[in-house]
Design a protein around this motif. Structure first.
Motif, PDB file in Angstrom:
ATOM      1  N   LEU A   1      30.423  30.571  43.559  1.00 38.05           N
ATOM      2  CA  LEU A   1      31.319  31.522  42.908  1.00 38.05           C
ATOM      3  C   LEU A   1      32.266  30.754  42.003  1.00 38.05           C
ATOM      4  O   LEU A   1      32.803  29.712  42.396  1.00 38.05           O
ATOM      5  CB  LEU A   1      32.122  32.305  43.953  1.00 38.05           C
ATOM      6  CG  LEU A   1      31.303  33.156  44.917  1.00 38.05           C
ATOM      7  CD1 LEU A   1      32.213  33.822  45.936  1.00 38.05           C
ATOM      8  CD2 LEU A   1      30.498  34.206  44.176  1.00 38.05           C
ATOM      9  N   ASP A   2      32.476  31.278  40.794  1.00 39.07           N
ATOM     10  CA  ASP A   2      33.419  30.615  39.894  1.00 39.07           C
ATOM     11  C   ASP A   2      34.843  31.062  40.229  1.00 39.07           C
ATOM     12  O   ASP A   2      35.068  31.746  41.241  1.00 39.07           O
ATOM     13  CB  ASP A   2      33.040  30.846  38.421  1.00 39.07           C
ATOM     14  CG  ASP A   2      33.205  32.279  37.953  1.00 39.07           C
ATOM     15  OD1 ASP A   2      33.831  33.090  38.663  1.00 39.07           O
ATOM     16  OD2 ASP A   2      32.710  32.582  36.849  1.00 39.07           O
ATOM     17  N   ASP A   3      35.791  30.694  39.385  1.00 44.66           N
ATOM     18  CA  ASP A   3      37.197  30.954  39.691  1.00 44.66           C
ATOM     19  C   ASP A   3      37.571  32.432  39.729  1.00 44.66           C
ATOM     20  O   ASP A   3      38.607  32.800  40.283  1.00 44.66           O
ATOM     21  CB  ASP A   3      38.110  30.195  38.727  1.00 44.66           C
ATOM     22  CG  ASP A   3      37.837  30.509  37.269  1.00 44.66           C
ATOM     23  OD1 ASP A   3      36.761  31.062  36.962  1.00 44.66           O
ATOM     24  OD2 ASP A   3      38.687  30.189  36.433  1.00 44.66           O
TER      25      ASP A   3
ATOM     26  N   TYR B   1      35.237  34.669  40.970  1.00 45.09           N
ATOM     27  CA  TYR B   1      34.254  35.164  41.943  1.00 45.09           C
ATOM     28  C   TYR B   1      32.974  35.729  41.335  1.00 45.09           C
ATOM     29  O   TYR B   1      32.338  36.598  41.926  1.00 45.09           O
ATOM     30  CB  TYR B   1      34.897  36.178  42.892  1.00 45.09           C
ATOM     31  CG  TYR B   1      36.050  35.563  43.642  1.00 45.09           C
ATOM     32  CD1 TYR B   1      35.831  34.667  44.682  1.00 45.09           C
ATOM     33  CD2 TYR B   1      37.364  35.853  43.283  1.00 45.09           C
ATOM     34  CE1 TYR B   1      36.888  34.082  45.349  1.00 45.09           C
ATOM     35  CE2 TYR B   1      38.435  35.270  43.950  1.00 45.09           C
ATOM     36  CZ  TYR B   1      38.189  34.393  44.985  1.00 45.09           C
ATOM     37  OH  TYR B   1      39.229  33.805  45.632  1.00 45.09           O
ATOM     38  N   ARG B   2      32.587  35.234  40.183  1.00 44.79           N
ATOM     39  CA  ARG B   2      31.286  35.596  39.615  1.00 44.79           C
ATOM     40  C   ARG B   2      30.258  34.625  40.188  1.00 44.79           C
ATOM     41  O   ARG B   2      30.498  33.415  40.228  1.00 44.79           O
ATOM     42  CB  ARG B   2      31.302  35.480  38.096  1.00 44.79           C
ATOM     43  CG  ARG B   2      32.096  36.557  37.403  1.00 44.79           C
ATOM     44  CD  ARG B   2      32.072  36.340  35.924  1.00 44.79           C
ATOM     45  NE  ARG B   2      32.642  35.009  35.665  1.00 44.79           N
ATOM     46  CZ  ARG B   2      33.142  34.608  34.511  1.00 44.79           C
ATOM     47  NH1 ARG B   2      33.134  35.406  33.485  1.00 44.79           N
ATOM     48  NH2 ARG B   2      33.648  33.406  34.371  1.00 44.79           N
TER      49      ARG B   2
END
Length: 176
Positions: free
Chosen positions: A19-21, A23-24
């Motif tokens: 998850l990126d910053d 949450y994707r």
């Protein structure tokens, strides 16, 4: 004209989804991936991936297509829905050991509350839960010709395309 190469990841599993910053989800770890040349839709290669997430065609010496990742996505989806691993051996619960089999049984029998262990949040939106399980079951069809493309899966998840009731994912069913 833009030519896009297609990549078969070959190892879609929870450990390779970050998850990126905000949450994707991001797919990572392309060490087993197979790059297809333009216009190539299938390839032959040795088996790759982790047991439980590997599509049946790997074991049938069939050419590999993008649909192997669709299968793995379906397994990961069922893990997220049920909060359990794809293979879980528990004494006295053999019928639940293989998540894909048990999830289909719960769907067929109308007992999705068992699949989510009566989780209140999941049960609040039974229609959405049913839709997510149906999409996952389409993804785990043993016959790759019946699996949706990832584009169609995305459209079903977004509610743009209706999700038809899935037949059994296994070959003994007349729809497979």
């Amino acid at each position: 004209m833009i030519i896009l190469n297609k990549i078969i990841h070959c190892d879609i599993n929870p450990r390779n989804i970050l998850l990126d910053d905000i949450y994707r989800p991001r797919i990572s770890n392309f060490r087993l991936a197979k790059l297809l040349i333009p216009d190539e839709v299938l390839t032959r290669t040795g088996i790759r991936g982790i047991k439980g997430y590997v599509a049946p065609e790997w074991f049938q010496s069939m050419p590999i297509t993008l649909e192997v990742d669709v299968y793995s996505f379906g397994v990961v989806s069922l893990e997220i829905i049920s909060c359990r691993r794809c293979v879980e051996i528990a004494w006295g619960a053999e019928e639940k050991a293989i998540l894909t089999d048990w999830a289909y049984d719960c769907y067929r029998d109308g007992t999705l509350e068992d699949l989510v262990e009566k989780d209140e949040e999941a049960m609040r939106d039974k229609k959405r839960l049913l839709t997510l399980v149906m999409i996952a079951i389409w993804c785990i069809k043993e016959n790759l010709l019946f699996r949706p493309t990832m584009k169609k899966v995305t459209l079903m998840l977004e509610g743009v395309v209706l999700v038809p009731f899935p037949p059994s994912p296994y070959p003994f069913n007349s729809y497979s």
